[in-house]
Design a protein around this motif. Structure first.
Motif: not given
Length: 472
Positions: A137-141, A155-158, A168-176, A178-182
């Motif tokens: 992925l290049a960006s959160v967008d 799921m966002l994965k290294a 990290r599991r993301c259930d909605d855009p807000a979680q995605l 917040s979790n992207y940079e994490r």
């Protein structure tokens, strides 16, 4: 044939490799840091050498490991699991310095360690993968746009992750958001790489993995599957072979997929192809572990194949001992990871001195460990201190024998997961053989148990109570 092996690891896996060396007439060499100078692997190896005072850095120093191997006349290194086992630079340095690495080539380790590259290889080989991003992925967008396309949860994965970290599991855009940079931060800290990718989240799948062996003579086989669905926060707690949840047709299918995956990347030595199985019984490739697995003993118990000895044979340039049709499975086996943790306190690590230790025994019972009475479990490493492996002819007998073995084993002085495993065995859902990766979270009552005390400790409590009573 390999004559002398340096074991670039510690604890129970080092002891396991030492035992294989002893049976093959191979000289074993242990290495240890100051924290491990009294460890069992140091006592059992033919030779043992210090690699310095730093508890972690010593086992992670590529050049020091190879230098020790060369200095003491080793012609091979076994990495075990963890530490340097999936470090392509370690395998490459071994090859450059004329020491055989007991595992696949550096190129294969790198290719399968890059989760995006591994996905592409599997797609090309016709192995089904979880829907997700084609690359990093290049960006959160970009992540948000793709998530809307494939549907939440995702799921966002290294990209170079593993061991349940950087995910990290993301259930909605807000979680995605917040979790992207994490996840990027976790990936950087754990793996030194900021790249991440995305997959569709398969909700509470079954975690099915297949053990494969491949040699330099064009042979590749599978040793059937293991069910690793009982896990907490992506960390396995209990492993079973074969899976009680698969039919013979499903077992044959996923085994063929695993062999196809190994052949597709030119794999040599022992490896494990991991799949997720959804509740419509679809299999999806998740990753390939290019090393020996913690749970390999359950496969050995049902097949009779010594996987470590096969690793050494393959690294020696010999063909493996078995053709696919010669590998037969018999019965069921289960492995319990005995961790020095307190399940009642959110599995908080419980390091310290083991005041008393009793190993279980009897038919179909095996213990792989590196602990003994008086051993002090250091706080610098993983909390797993032993593995209890049990075999029986059928699933129901396995449950009964496993309960007896868990009641036999005794580890006192530290808190362990033994009573928690007994609770799992007593659960009706587990006994039915139908469970998934959501099992632990769905059963918080499993931590509602009372802990038995050793006889001497109980006697001391009674004596103290009597003394207190007389003093009244």
């Amino acid at each position: 044939m390999i004559r002398k092996i340096l074991i670039a690891n510690r604890g129970e896996i080092a002891v396991r490799i030492i035992r294989a060396c002893a049976e093959m007439g191979i000289t074993s060499v242990a290495v240890y840091t100051d924290a491990d100078r009294h460890s069992l692997h140091v006592k059992k190896a033919n030779e043992a050498y210090s690699i310095g005072p730093d508890s972690l850095a010593g086992y992670l120093n590529v050049h020091r490991m190879v230098n020790v191997a060369r200095a003491v006349g080793c012609d091979a290194i076994h990495p075990g699991y963890g530490f340097l086992s999936e470090n392509p630079q370690f395998a490459r340095t071994c090859a450059q310095r004329g020491v055989r690495f007991i595992g696949p080539s550096a190129e294969v380790i790198h290719a399968m360690g890059d989760k995006v590259q591994a996905r592409r290889s599997m797609i090309a080989a016709g192995v089904p993968v979880v829907p997700g991003s084609e690359g990093n992925l290049a960006s959160v967008d970009e992540a948000l746009a793709l998530a809307e396309q494939i549907g939440f949860p995702v799921m966002l994965k290294a990209t170079t992750g593993g061991g349940g970290r950087g995910i990290r599991r993301c259930d909605d855009p807000a979680q995605l958001r917040s979790n992207y940079e994490r996840v990027r931060s976790e990936a950087t800290k754990a793996f030194g790489n900021t790249e991440i990718f995305m997959e569709k989240a398969i909700i509470n799948p079954r975690h099915i993995e297949v053990q494969v062996l491949a040699d330099s003579h064009g042979n590749a086989i599978h040793l059937f599957e293991r069910d690793c669905s009982i896990q907490r926060r992506h960390q396995k707690l209990v492993e079973i072979a074969p899976s009680p949840q698969l039919s013979d047709a499903q077992r044959a299918y996923v085994g063929e997929l695993a062999v196809r995956a190994a052949r597709a990347v030119g794999y040599e030595n022992a490896g494990t192809v991991e799949f997720l199985m959804d509740h419509e019984d679809n299999f999806y490739f998740m990753e390939m572990n290019t090393r020996l697995q913690v749970e390999h003993p359950v496969t050995e118990m049902i097949t009779g194949v010594d996987i470590v000895q096969e690793q050494i044979r393959i690294a020696s340039g010999l063909p493996m001992s078995y053709a696919q049709e010669q590998v037969q499975r018999r019965g069921f086996a289960i492995e319990f990871r005995i961790n020095a943790e307190d399940p009642k306190n959110d599995f908080l690590p419980s390091f310290g001195r083991i005041t008393r230790y009793f190993a279980p025994g009897g038919p179909g019972v095996r213990t792989d460990g590196a602990i003994y009475t008086g051993y002090h479990i250091p706080p610098h490493y993983d909390s797993m201190c032993a593995k209890l492996i049990v075999w029986a002819l059928d699933w129901e007998s396995l449950i009964r024998r496993a309960r007896r073995a868990l009641q036999d084993i005794g580890v006192f002085g530290v808190k362990t997961t033994i009573p928690y495993h007994l609770e799992i065995l007593g659960n009706a859902e587990f006994q039915s053989g139908r469970f998934d990766t959501g099992f632990v979270e769905a059963h918080p009552e499993l931590t509602d148990y009372s802990v038995r005390r050793p006889v001497r400790e109980l006697a001391a409590v009674i004596a103290a109570a009597i003394a207190a009573h007389k003093g009244l």
